[in-house]
Design a protein around this motif. Structure first.
Motif, PDB file in Angstrom:
ATOM      1  N   SER A  36      44.772  36.361  40.753  1.00  0.00           N
ATOM      2  CA  SER A  36      44.951  37.072  42.013  1.00  0.00           C
ATOM      3  C   SER A  36      45.901  38.263  41.907  1.00  0.00           C
ATOM      4  O   SER A  36      45.809  39.206  42.691  1.00  0.00           O
ATOM      5  CB  SER A  36      45.470  36.113  43.081  1.00  0.00           C
ATOM      6  OG  SER A  36      46.686  35.514  42.667  1.00  0.00           O
ATOM      7  N   TYR A  41      44.495  40.347  45.695  1.00  0.00           N
ATOM      8  CA  TYR A  41      44.590  39.325  46.729  1.00  0.00           C
ATOM      9  C   TYR A  41      45.507  39.797  47.859  1.00  0.00           C
ATOM     10  O   TYR A  41      46.647  40.206  47.633  1.00  0.00           O
ATOM     11  CB  TYR A  41      45.142  38.022  46.135  1.00  0.00           C
ATOM     12  CG  TYR A  41      45.338  36.918  47.141  1.00  0.00           C
ATOM     13  CD1 TYR A  41      44.322  36.021  47.425  1.00  0.00           C
ATOM     14  CD2 TYR A  41      46.546  36.784  47.821  1.00  0.00           C
ATOM     15  CE1 TYR A  41      44.500  35.008  48.352  1.00  0.00           C
ATOM     16  CE2 TYR A  41      46.732  35.781  48.759  1.00  0.00           C
ATOM     17  CZ  TYR A  41      45.714  34.892  49.019  1.00  0.00           C
ATOM     18  OH  TYR A  41      45.890  33.900  49.951  1.00  0.00           O
ATOM     19  N   SER A  72      40.810  35.530  41.797  1.00  0.00           N
ATOM     20  CA  SER A  72      41.924  34.788  42.384  1.00  0.00           C
ATOM     21  C   SER A  72      41.791  33.305  42.088  1.00  0.00           C
ATOM     22  O   SER A  72      40.710  32.728  42.180  1.00  0.00           O
ATOM     23  CB  SER A  72      41.957  35.008  43.897  1.00  0.00           C
ATOM     24  OG  SER A  72      42.312  36.325  44.212  1.00  0.00           O
TER      25      SER A  72
END
Length: 211
Positions: A36, A41, A72
Motif C-alpha cells: 500500500s 492507498y 495494498s
C-alpha cells in the motif's frame, strides 16, 4: 490490516499498466513491486511516490517506463508468487522491491520474509534486472530486538546478493518529531505531502541504475 481495499488495488494495478517517462518503445522498464505504501492507498491518484517518479524521470529527460505492480496488503510471499509473471510480461531492467511491512505487522516469520526477499532478488537478477530493495522500520512498540532484526534483514539480503538498498523508505517522514501530521488517520500510511520526501529517499539510488 489493509485487505479491505485489496480488490480495488488489484484492479488499479491492472489498469495502471505502464506509465511512460520516455517515448522510446525500447526504453528500459522499472518494475515496482510493493504494498500500500507504493499503491497510493488513501491518496488521490497520481500523488504517490511512484507517480512522482514518472514525473521526475520526465523532468530529468531519462527515458524509462515505470510499471507499478503494487497491491495494498501484499506480503513478501504474495510478491514472490506474483513476480515470475511480472518479469515475463514486462522484462524490466530494474526491479524495485518494497515489501515486508505487512509481514511484520501480521507477525509472520521474519526468516520467511528474508527468504522471500532473497528469492525475489535472485529471480529478478536471473531475468537480467538490477534490484533495488526498499528497507523499512517498525514502530518502537514492537520491541527493540524485533525492530532491529526486521530493519537489518533488508541490508542482509542486499549485501548477500549484490543488490542496491534504500535503508529506510520513510526517512524524514516517520522519524520527525511531529511525524503524525505526515500520516493519514490510521497512522500507518503517509499523506500525499510525505511522498515527495519518500521519492527523494529512493530516487538517487534508482537513478544510478538507469542509463
Amino acid at each position: 490490516m489493509l485487505r479491505r481495499h485489496f480488490i480495488r488495488s488489484v484492479l488499479w494495478a491492472a489498469a495502471l499498466g505502464v506509465s511512460a517517462a520516455g517515448h522510446a518503445a525500447d526504453a528500459p522498464k522499472v518494475l515496482v513491486v510493493g504494498d500500500s505504501l507504493s499503491a497510493e492507498y488513501g491518496l488521490a491518484r497520481g500523488t504517490g511516490w511512484v507517480a512522482l517518479l514518472t514525473q521526475k524521470l520526465q523532468a530529468d529527460k531519462v527515458p524509462a517506463q515505470v510499471v507499478n505492480a503494487s497491491i495494498s496488503g501484499d506480503t513478501t510471499a504474495g510478491g514472490r508468487a506474483r513476480l515470475p509473471a511480472l518479469l515475463k510480461t514486462h522484462q524490466p531492467k530494474v526491479v524495485v522491491i518494497e515489501l515486508g511491512s505487512n509481514d511484520a505487522l501480521r507477525g509472520l516469520s521474519l526468516q520467511a520474509t528474508q527468504a522471500n526477499l532473497t528469492a525475489m532478488t535472485q529471480a529478478a537478477q536471473q531475468a537480467g534486472a538490477k534490484v533495488l530493495l526498499i528497507g523499512m522500520q517498525m514502530p518502537p512498540n514492537y520491541g527493540a530486538a524485533y525492530g532491529k532484526q526486521f530493519s537489518d534483514l533488508f541490508g542482509q539480503v542486499a549485501k548477500a546478493n549484490g543488490a542496491a538498498l534504500v535503508p529506510f523508505m520513510l526517512k524524514g517522514v516517520a522519524d520527525q518529531a511531529d511525524a503524525l501530521k505526515l500520516f493519514q488517520a490510521d497512522r500507518i500510511h503517509p499523506t500525499a505531502e510525505a511522498h515527495p520526501t519518500i521519492l527523494a529517499n529512493i530516487y538517487p539510488s534508482l537513478r544510478k541504475m538507469l542509463p
